[in-house]
Design a protein around this motif. Sequence first.
Motif, PDB file in Angstrom:
ATOM      1  N   ALA A   9       9.069  24.622   1.341  1.00  0.00           N
ATOM      2  CA  ALA A   9       9.843  25.091   0.192  1.00  0.00           C
ATOM      3  C   ALA A   9       9.789  24.106  -0.972  1.00  0.00           C
ATOM      4  CB  ALA A   9      11.292  25.335   0.603  1.00  0.00           C
ATOM      5  N   GLY A  10       9.097  22.970  -0.783  1.00  0.00           N
ATOM      6  CA  GLY A  10       8.976  21.973  -1.843  1.00  0.00           C
ATOM      7  C   GLY A  10      10.099  20.958  -1.886  1.00  0.00           C
ATOM      8  N   ARG A  11      11.034  21.020  -0.923  1.00  0.00           N
ATOM      9  CA  ARG A  11      12.124  20.041  -0.886  1.00  0.00           C
ATOM     10  C   ARG A  11      11.613  18.688  -0.396  1.00  0.00           C
ATOM     11  NH1 ARG A  11      15.748  23.914   2.599  1.00  0.00           N
ATOM     12  NH2 ARG A  11      13.841  23.594   3.721  1.00  0.00           N
ATOM     13  N   ASP A  45       8.434   3.471   4.253  1.00  0.00           N
ATOM     14  CA  ASP A  45       9.249   4.393   3.470  1.00  0.00           C
ATOM     15  C   ASP A  45       8.384   5.630   3.249  1.00  0.00           C
ATOM     16  OD1 ASP A  45      10.811   5.768   1.663  1.00  0.00           O
ATOM     17  OD2 ASP A  45      11.171   4.046   0.362  1.00  0.00           O
ATOM     18  N   ALA A  46       8.715   6.717   3.933  1.00  0.00           N
ATOM     19  CA  ALA A  46       7.906   7.935   3.859  1.00  0.00           C
ATOM     20  C   ALA A  46       8.638   9.021   3.082  1.00  0.00           C
ATOM     21  CB  ALA A  46       7.579   8.440   5.266  1.00  0.00           C
ATOM     22  N   THR A  47       7.881   9.788   2.322  1.00  0.00           N
ATOM     23  CA  THR A  47       8.410  10.945   1.604  1.00  0.00           C
ATOM     24  C   THR A  47       7.611  12.153   2.064  1.00  0.00           C
ATOM     25  OG1 THR A  47       8.972   9.592  -0.300  1.00  0.00           O
ATOM     26  CG2 THR A  47       8.833  11.958  -0.657  1.00  0.00           C
ATOM     27  N   ILE A  48       8.325  13.206   2.448  1.00  0.00           N
ATOM     28  CA  ILE A  48       7.689  14.425   2.955  1.00  0.00           C
ATOM     29  C   ILE A  48       8.183  15.597   2.131  1.00  0.00           C
ATOM     30  CG2 ILE A  48       7.497  15.943   4.961  1.00  0.00           C
ATOM     31  CD1 ILE A  48       8.113  13.354   6.629  1.00  0.00           C
ATOM     32  N   ARG A  49       7.307  16.513   1.825  1.00  0.00           N
ATOM     33  CA  ARG A  49       7.703  17.755   1.139  1.00  0.00           C
ATOM     34  C   ARG A  49       7.510  18.889   2.134  1.00  0.00           C
ATOM     35  NH1 ARG A  49       9.448  16.824  -3.621  1.00  0.00           N
ATOM     36  NH2 ARG A  49       8.541  15.208  -4.899  1.00  0.00           N
ATOM     37  N   ASP A  50       8.585  19.689   2.307  1.00  0.00           N
ATOM     38  CA  ASP A  50       8.485  20.819   3.224  1.00  0.00           C
ATOM     39  C   ASP A  50       7.831  22.004   2.512  1.00  0.00           C
ATOM     40  OD1 ASP A  50      10.473  22.032   1.672  1.00  0.00           O
ATOM     41  OD2 ASP A  50      12.067  21.594   3.098  1.00  0.00           O
ATOM     42  N   VAL A 103       0.809  -1.216   0.000  1.00  0.00           N
ATOM     43  CA  VAL A 103       0.000   0.000   0.000  1.00  0.00           C
ATOM     44  C   VAL A 103       0.845   1.270   0.000  1.00  0.00           C
ATOM     45  CG1 VAL A 103      -0.174   0.064   2.516  1.00  0.00           C
ATOM     46  CG2 VAL A 103      -1.963   1.092   1.167  1.00  0.00           C
ATOM     47  N   THR A 104       0.308   2.308  -0.628  1.00  0.00           N
ATOM     48  CA  THR A 104       0.867   3.655  -0.552  1.00  0.00           C
ATOM     49  C   THR A 104      -0.235   4.566  -0.031  1.00  0.00           C
ATOM     50  OG1 THR A 104       2.383   3.271  -2.381  1.00  0.00           O
ATOM     51  CG2 THR A 104       1.884   5.560  -1.860  1.00  0.00           C
ATOM     52  N   MET A 105       0.041   5.245   1.061  1.00  0.00           N
ATOM     53  CA  MET A 105      -0.918   6.145   1.693  1.00  0.00           C
ATOM     54  C   MET A 105      -0.425   7.575   1.499  1.00  0.00           C
ATOM     55  SD  MET A 105      -2.331   5.880   5.588  1.00  0.00           S
ATOM     56  CE  MET A 105      -0.910   6.522   6.428  1.00  0.00           C
ATOM     57  N   THR A 106      -1.267   8.464   0.976  1.00  0.00           N
ATOM     58  CA  THR A 106      -0.861   9.842   0.683  1.00  0.00           C
ATOM     59  C   THR A 106      -1.724  10.816   1.467  1.00  0.00           C
ATOM     60  OG1 THR A 106      -0.213   9.172  -1.541  1.00  0.00           O
ATOM     61  CG2 THR A 106      -0.498  11.521  -1.166  1.00  0.00           C
ATOM     62  N   ARG A 107      -1.074  11.818   2.071  1.00  0.00           N
ATOM     63  CA  ARG A 107      -1.788  12.896   2.767  1.00  0.00           C
ATOM     64  C   ARG A 107      -1.620  14.180   1.969  1.00  0.00           C
ATOM     65  NH1 ARG A 107      -0.657  13.402   8.953  1.00  0.00           N
ATOM     66  NH2 ARG A 107      -2.470  14.682   8.703  1.00  0.00           N
ATOM     67  N   PHE A 108      -2.679  14.976   1.946  1.00  0.00           N
ATOM     68  CA  PHE A 108      -2.677  16.230   1.207  1.00  0.00           C
ATOM     69  C   PHE A 108      -2.772  17.389   2.185  1.00  0.00           C
ATOM     70  CE2 PHE A 108      -4.188  12.940  -1.555  1.00  0.00           C
ATOM     71  CZ  PHE A 108      -3.605  13.224  -2.771  1.00  0.00           C
ATOM     72  N   ASN A 109      -2.143  18.518   1.825  1.00  0.00           N
ATOM     73  CA  ASN A 109      -2.242  19.702   2.680  1.00  0.00           C
ATOM     74  C   ASN A 109      -3.531  20.467   2.370  1.00  0.00           C
ATOM     75  OD1 ASN A 109      -1.711  21.128   0.313  1.00  0.00           O
ATOM     76  ND2 ASN A 109       0.395  21.632   0.877  1.00  0.00           N
ATOM     77  N   GLN A 141      -4.035  23.018   0.656  1.00  0.00           N
ATOM     78  CA  GLN A 141      -4.105  23.480  -0.728  1.00  0.00           C
ATOM     79  C   GLN A 141      -4.343  22.320  -1.703  1.00  0.00           C
ATOM     80  OE1 GLN A 141      -1.441  24.411   1.365  1.00  0.00           O
ATOM     81  NE2 GLN A 141      -2.546  26.281   1.885  1.00  0.00           N
ATOM     82  N   GLY A 142      -4.464  21.101  -1.182  1.00  0.00           N
ATOM     83  CA  GLY A 142      -4.700  19.941  -2.028  1.00  0.00           C
ATOM     84  C   GLY A 142      -3.455  19.370  -2.673  1.00  0.00           C
ATOM     85  N   ILE A 143      -2.285  19.729  -2.148  1.00  0.00           N
ATOM     86  CA  ILE A 143      -1.014  19.241  -2.687  1.00  0.00           C
ATOM     87  C   ILE A 143      -0.538  18.065  -1.828  1.00  0.00           C
ATOM     88  CG2 ILE A 143       1.398  19.843  -3.148  1.00  0.00           C
ATOM     89  CD1 ILE A 143       0.397  22.775  -3.452  1.00  0.00           C
ATOM     90  N   ALA A 144      -0.125  16.991  -2.484  1.00  0.00           N
ATOM     91  CA  ALA A 144       0.399  15.825  -1.753  1.00  0.00           C
ATOM     92  C   ALA A 144       1.678  16.234  -1.037  1.00  0.00           C
ATOM     93  CB  ALA A 144       0.665  14.679  -2.716  1.00  0.00           C
ATOM     94  N   HIS A 145       1.684  16.130   0.294  1.00  0.00           N
ATOM     95  CA  HIS A 145       2.887  16.528   1.032  1.00  0.00           C
ATOM     96  C   HIS A 145       3.472  15.398   1.865  1.00  0.00           C
ATOM     97  CE1 HIS A 145       1.355  17.245   5.228  1.00  0.00           C
ATOM     98  NE2 HIS A 145       0.224  17.153   4.572  1.00  0.00           N
TER      99      HIS A 145
END
Length: 195
Positions: free
Chosen positions: A97-99, A90-95, A55-61, A63-67
């Motif tokens: 600034a978009g990094r 394995d988690a991916t986070i966007r700060d 599974v891949t679980m995605t959270r949105f901020n 503004q509707g952007i996957a973060h």
Amino acid sequence: MPTFFSSRKWTRIALLLVLIVLGIGLAIVEQRNTPSPGPVPSDSAGEPDYYLEGVTMTRFNKQGIAHQTLTSPRLVHTPADDVIRATSPDATIRDEAGRQWNITGDKGRLGPQRDLLTLTGNAQLVQPEQGWRLNTDVLHYQSSDGHAWSDSEAVLRQHEQRVRGNRFDAWIDTDQARLSGDVRGHHPQLAEDES
């Protein structure tokens, strides 16, 4: 003498039987290709109400952007404590600034409000753009504050430099990090300059 079964009727019946046999054969083949789920997980928090595999679980901020994205071979939810447990997360986070930041571990635990992610066993926090990586045994990430921390020994590496301390804190949105408690470092450039 009239025949009840003419050759046309026999042909129709034979075709019907062939279709039935073919349908049963395809159903059996389809069942073999469907992977069976693993054993029902057990936990001290009680029996899970659901678990997901691959599974891949995605959270949105707001503004509707996957973060935030969390990928795992298996997620298990226990209703008694409303916690999601992950295997090899394995988690991916966007700060802000978009990094991109990557967080991994052997096991993961996502708290009741889905705000606190705790990774245990070979936990890593990586910021690829700046070339630094943190290794520790237990790593926490509070989504609402953009705060990652470890109360266990942590090693922070950036290229050839490394610094070790007893506690680590990072605020990813403000690009701040702090190591504290018996801090020791190795800086190859400084060692070369002194010789």
